[in-house]
Motif scaffolding. Structure first.
Motif, PDB file in Angstrom:
ATOM      1  N   MET A   1      15.231 -21.743  -0.911  1.00 31.19           N
ATOM      2  CA  MET A   1      15.833 -20.400  -0.286  1.00 31.19           C
ATOM      3  C   MET A   1      15.925 -20.685   1.322  1.00 31.19           C
ATOM      4  SD  MET A   1      14.078 -16.814  -0.576  1.00 31.19           S
ATOM      5  CE  MET A   1      14.197 -16.811  -2.345  1.00 31.19           C
ATOM      6  N   GLU A   2      16.915 -20.477   2.071  1.00 24.93           N
ATOM      7  CA  GLU A   2      16.849 -20.202   3.193  1.00 24.93           C
ATOM      8  C   GLU A   2      16.362 -19.007   3.816  1.00 24.93           C
ATOM      9  OE1 GLU A   2      19.880 -21.023   7.057  1.00 24.93           O
ATOM     10  OE2 GLU A   2      20.652 -21.038   5.230  1.00 24.93           O
ATOM     11  N   VAL A   3      15.082 -18.665   4.462  1.00 27.37           N
ATOM     12  CA  VAL A   3      14.755 -17.450   4.903  1.00 27.37           C
ATOM     13  C   VAL A   3      14.931 -17.327   6.519  1.00 27.37           C
ATOM     14  CG1 VAL A   3      12.729 -15.942   5.167  1.00 27.37           C
ATOM     15  CG2 VAL A   3      12.913 -17.378   3.307  1.00 27.37           C
ATOM     16  N   LEU A   4      15.634 -16.368   6.762  1.00 26.39           N
ATOM     17  CA  LEU A   4      16.286 -16.121   8.081  1.00 26.39           C
ATOM     18  C   LEU A   4      15.183 -15.454   8.858  1.00 26.39           C
ATOM     19  CD1 LEU A   4      20.070 -15.236   7.262  1.00 26.39           C
ATOM     20  CD2 LEU A   4      19.157 -17.396   7.706  1.00 26.39           C
ATOM     21  N   SER A   5      14.347 -14.422   8.354  1.00 30.35           N
ATOM     22  CA  SER A   5      13.520 -13.810   8.934  1.00 30.35           C
ATOM     23  C   SER A   5      12.506 -13.219   7.746  1.00 30.35           C
ATOM     24  CB  SER A   5      13.722 -12.888  10.077  1.00 30.35           C
ATOM     25  OG  SER A   5      14.230 -11.550   9.379  1.00 30.35           O
ATOM     26  N   GLY A   6      11.348 -12.750   8.287  1.00 25.70           N
ATOM     27  CA  GLY A   6      10.364 -12.176   6.939  1.00 25.70           C
ATOM     28  C   GLY A   6       9.385 -10.948   8.253  1.00 25.70           C
ATOM     29  N   ARG A   7       8.816 -10.320   7.280  1.00 26.33           N
ATOM     30  CA  ARG A   7       7.835  -9.352   7.669  1.00 26.33           C
ATOM     31  C   ARG A   7       6.874  -9.035   6.367  1.00 26.33           C
ATOM     32  NH1 ARG A   7      12.070  -4.768   9.195  1.00 26.33           N
ATOM     33  NH2 ARG A   7      12.824  -6.757  10.414  1.00 26.33           N
ATOM     34  N   VAL A   8       5.993  -8.378   6.788  1.00 28.08           N
ATOM     35  CA  VAL A   8       4.846  -7.988   5.915  1.00 28.08           C
ATOM     36  C   VAL A   8       5.280  -6.098   5.788  1.00 28.08           C
ATOM     37  CG1 VAL A   8       2.404  -7.429   5.492  1.00 28.08           C
ATOM     38  CG2 VAL A   8       3.054  -9.447   6.412  1.00 28.08           C
ATOM     39  N   LEU A   9       5.287  -5.720   4.639  1.00 26.09           N
ATOM     40  CA  LEU A   9       5.731  -4.334   4.574  1.00 26.09           C
ATOM     41  C   LEU A   9       4.272  -3.528   4.057  1.00 26.09           C
ATOM     42  CD1 LEU A   9       8.726  -4.432   2.439  1.00 26.09           C
ATOM     43  CD2 LEU A   9       8.829  -4.090   4.725  1.00 26.09           C
ATOM     44  N   VAL A  10       4.037  -2.514   4.965  1.00 21.38           N
ATOM     45  CA  VAL A  10       3.164  -1.491   4.391  1.00 21.38           C
ATOM     46  C   VAL A  10       3.460  -0.243   4.116  1.00 21.38           C
ATOM     47  CG1 VAL A  10       0.899  -0.361   5.311  1.00 21.38           C
ATOM     48  CG2 VAL A  10       1.336  -2.571   5.755  1.00 21.38           C
ATOM     49  N   ARG A  11       3.490   0.297   2.793  1.00 23.15           N
ATOM     50  CA  ARG A  11       4.192   1.455   2.422  1.00 23.15           C
ATOM     51  C   ARG A  11       2.911   2.425   2.643  1.00 23.15           C
ATOM     52  NH1 ARG A  11       9.478   0.664   2.262  1.00 23.15           N
ATOM     53  NH2 ARG A  11       9.960  -1.090   0.843  1.00 23.15           N
ATOM     54  N   SER A  12       3.157   3.129   3.553  1.00 21.48           N
ATOM     55  CA  SER A  12       1.857   4.168   4.064  1.00 21.48           C
ATOM     56  C   SER A  12       2.185   5.422   3.285  1.00 21.48           C
ATOM     57  CB  SER A  12       1.883   4.188   5.547  1.00 21.48           C
ATOM     58  OG  SER A  12       0.775   5.203   5.749  1.00 21.48           O
ATOM     59  N   ALA A  13       1.166   6.171   2.964  1.00 26.57           N
ATOM     60  CA  ALA A  13       1.019   7.564   2.208  1.00 26.57           C
ATOM     61  C   ALA A  13       1.179   8.466   3.496  1.00 26.57           C
ATOM     62  CB  ALA A  13      -0.146   7.980   1.507  1.00 26.57           C
ATOM     63  N   ASP A  14       0.659   8.052   4.717  1.00 23.33           N
ATOM     64  CA  ASP A  14       0.510   9.065   6.038  1.00 23.33           C
ATOM     65  C   ASP A  14       1.327   8.134   7.076  1.00 23.33           C
ATOM     66  OD1 ASP A  14       0.290  10.524   8.173  1.00 23.33           O
ATOM     67  OD2 ASP A  14      -1.717  10.940   7.580  1.00 23.33           O
ATOM     68  N   ARG A  15       2.345   7.850   7.078  1.00 22.53           N
ATOM     69  CA  ARG A  15       3.266   7.096   8.153  1.00 22.53           C
ATOM     70  C   ARG A  15       2.780   7.506   9.477  1.00 22.53           C
ATOM     71  NH1 ARG A  15       9.275   6.069   7.051  1.00 22.53           N
ATOM     72  NH2 ARG A  15       9.470   8.184   6.972  1.00 22.53           N
ATOM     73  N   ALA A  16       2.657   8.660   9.731  1.00 23.75           N
ATOM     74  CA  ALA A  16       2.127   8.953  11.096  1.00 23.75           C
ATOM     75  C   ALA A  16       0.988   8.428  11.493  1.00 23.75           C
ATOM     76  CB  ALA A  16       2.252  10.690  11.175  1.00 23.75           C
ATOM     77  N   ALA A  17      -0.129   8.485  10.620  1.00 22.58           N
ATOM     78  CA  ALA A  17      -1.373   8.006  10.885  1.00 22.58           C
ATOM     79  C   ALA A  17      -1.407   6.401  10.894  1.00 22.58           C
ATOM     80  CB  ALA A  17      -2.560   8.532   9.827  1.00 22.58           C
ATOM     81  N   SER A  18      -0.629   5.927  10.161  1.00 21.56           N
ATOM     82  CA  SER A  18      -0.422   4.569  10.173  1.00 21.56           C
ATOM     83  C   SER A  18       0.173   3.987  11.456  1.00 21.56           C
ATOM     84  CB  SER A  18       0.237   3.902   9.152  1.00 21.56           C
ATOM     85  OG  SER A  18      -0.286   4.211   7.895  1.00 21.56           O
ATOM     86  N   ARG A  19       1.289   4.688  11.910  1.00 19.94           N
ATOM     87  CA  ARG A  19       1.983   4.296  13.145  1.00 19.94           C
ATOM     88  C   ARG A  19       0.918   4.540  14.505  1.00 19.94           C
ATOM     89  NH1 ARG A  19       6.340   7.571  11.669  1.00 19.94           N
ATOM     90  NH2 ARG A  19       5.181   9.406  12.917  1.00 19.94           N
ATOM     91  N   ARG A  20       0.177   5.445  14.457  1.00 20.50           N
ATOM     92  CA  ARG A  20      -1.020   5.642  15.522  1.00 20.50           C
ATOM     93  C   ARG A  20      -1.881   4.422  15.421  1.00 20.50           C
ATOM     94  NH1 ARG A  20      -0.364  11.023  13.949  1.00 20.50           N
ATOM     95  NH2 ARG A  20      -2.334  10.914  12.535  1.00 20.50           N
ATOM     96  N   PHE A  21      -2.232   4.193  14.260  1.00 15.20           N
ATOM     97  CA  PHE A  21      -3.195   3.165  14.041  1.00 15.20           C
ATOM     98  C   PHE A  21      -2.908   1.780  14.557  1.00 15.20           C
ATOM     99  CE2 PHE A  21      -5.002  -0.635  11.741  1.00 15.20           C
ATOM    100  CZ  PHE A  21      -6.576  -0.472  12.100  1.00 15.20           C
ATOM    101  N   TYR A  22      -1.818   1.537  14.165  1.00 13.86           N
ATOM    102  CA  TYR A  22      -0.835   0.026  14.459  1.00 13.86           C
ATOM    103  C   TYR A  22      -0.671  -0.059  15.925  1.00 13.86           C
ATOM    104  CZ  TYR A  22      -1.281  -1.498   9.666  1.00 13.86           C
ATOM    105  OH  TYR A  22      -2.045  -1.703   8.507  1.00 13.86           O
ATOM    106  N   ARG A  23      -0.108   1.118  16.470  1.00 17.40           N
ATOM    107  CA  ARG A  23       0.476   1.143  18.079  1.00 17.40           C
ATOM    108  C   ARG A  23      -0.738   1.469  19.038  1.00 17.40           C
ATOM    109  NH1 ARG A  23       3.972   5.919  18.003  1.00 17.40           N
ATOM    110  NH2 ARG A  23       1.876   7.058  18.155  1.00 17.40           N
ATOM    111  N   ASP A  24      -1.442   2.720  18.579  1.00 14.97           N
ATOM    112  CA  ASP A  24      -2.569   2.901  19.449  1.00 14.97           C
ATOM    113  C   ASP A  24      -3.885   2.451  19.513  1.00 14.97           C
ATOM    114  OD1 ASP A  24      -0.239   4.661  20.306  1.00 14.97           O
ATOM    115  OD2 ASP A  24      -0.911   6.565  19.035  1.00 14.97           O
ATOM    116  N   VAL A  25      -4.223   2.071  18.112  1.00 11.26           N
ATOM    117  CA  VAL A  25      -5.568   1.537  18.071  1.00 11.26           C
ATOM    118  C   VAL A  25      -5.558   0.122  18.184  1.00 11.26           C
ATOM    119  CG1 VAL A  25      -7.790   1.395  16.384  1.00 11.26           C
ATOM    120  CG2 VAL A  25      -6.432   3.390  16.798  1.00 11.26           C
ATOM    121  N   LEU A  26      -4.592  -0.448  17.392  1.00 15.47           N
ATOM    122  CA  LEU A  26      -4.636  -2.086  17.669  1.00 15.47           C
ATOM    123  C   LEU A  26      -3.661  -2.497  18.717  1.00 15.47           C
ATOM    124  CD1 LEU A  26      -4.113  -3.237  13.905  1.00 15.47           C
ATOM    125  CD2 LEU A  26      -6.114  -2.941  14.946  1.00 15.47           C
TER     126      LEU A  26
END
Length: 134
Positions: A1-26
């Motif tokens: 299989m030729e993979v052109l790009s990839g990523r890890v998906l996090v399916r969040s129950a609270d997307r706003a909290a996850s956005r803040r964590f990854y963007r603002d905390v990390l």
């Protein structure tokens, strides 16, 4: 299989909290946002890869999952299904314009194979290119 790009998906129950964590905390840098402006999904730069924080879409998917961009999802479907790989979601054009197919690894880890059709906004580079004189 030729993979052109990839990523890890996090399916969040609270997307706003996850956005803040990854963007603002990390402090991860944002690659792009998608979906509704009031509650967007976000793709963060993750070194040489990407981390996508999004909602569950239409079905309850386990988190995390792998997202792999391929050239031809239908061709991969034939090859993988013919080889006995469990296909949990056959190829189809999704409402957001990507052709997706979901498979599972031997431990049940969800893997989405994605084809970006011609004309889709992800195929266009919004940056202007001006070569530097040499």
């Amino acid at each position: 299989m030729e993979v052109l790009s990839g990523r890890v998906l996090v399916r969040s129950a609270d997307r706003a909290a996850s956005r803040r964590f990854y963007r603002d905390v990390l402090g991860l840098a944002v690659s792009r946002e998608f979906g509704p402006a009031e509650d967007p999904g976000v793709v963060f730069f993750l070194g040489a890869g990407f981390l996508e924080v999004s909602s569950h879409g239409g079905g309850a998917r386990e988190s995390p999952a792998l997202w792999l961009q391929v050239r031809d999802v239908r061709r991969e479907h034939e090859r993988l299904a013919g080889g006995g790989v469990r296909v949990s979601h056959p190829p189809r054009l999704e409402p957001w314009g990507l052709v997706e197919m979901w498979i599972e690894d031997p431990d049940g880890l969800p893997i989405v194979l994605v084809e970006i059709p011609e004309g889709h906004p992800l195929r266009r580079d919004p940056r202007s290119f001006t070569p530097h004189p040499t």
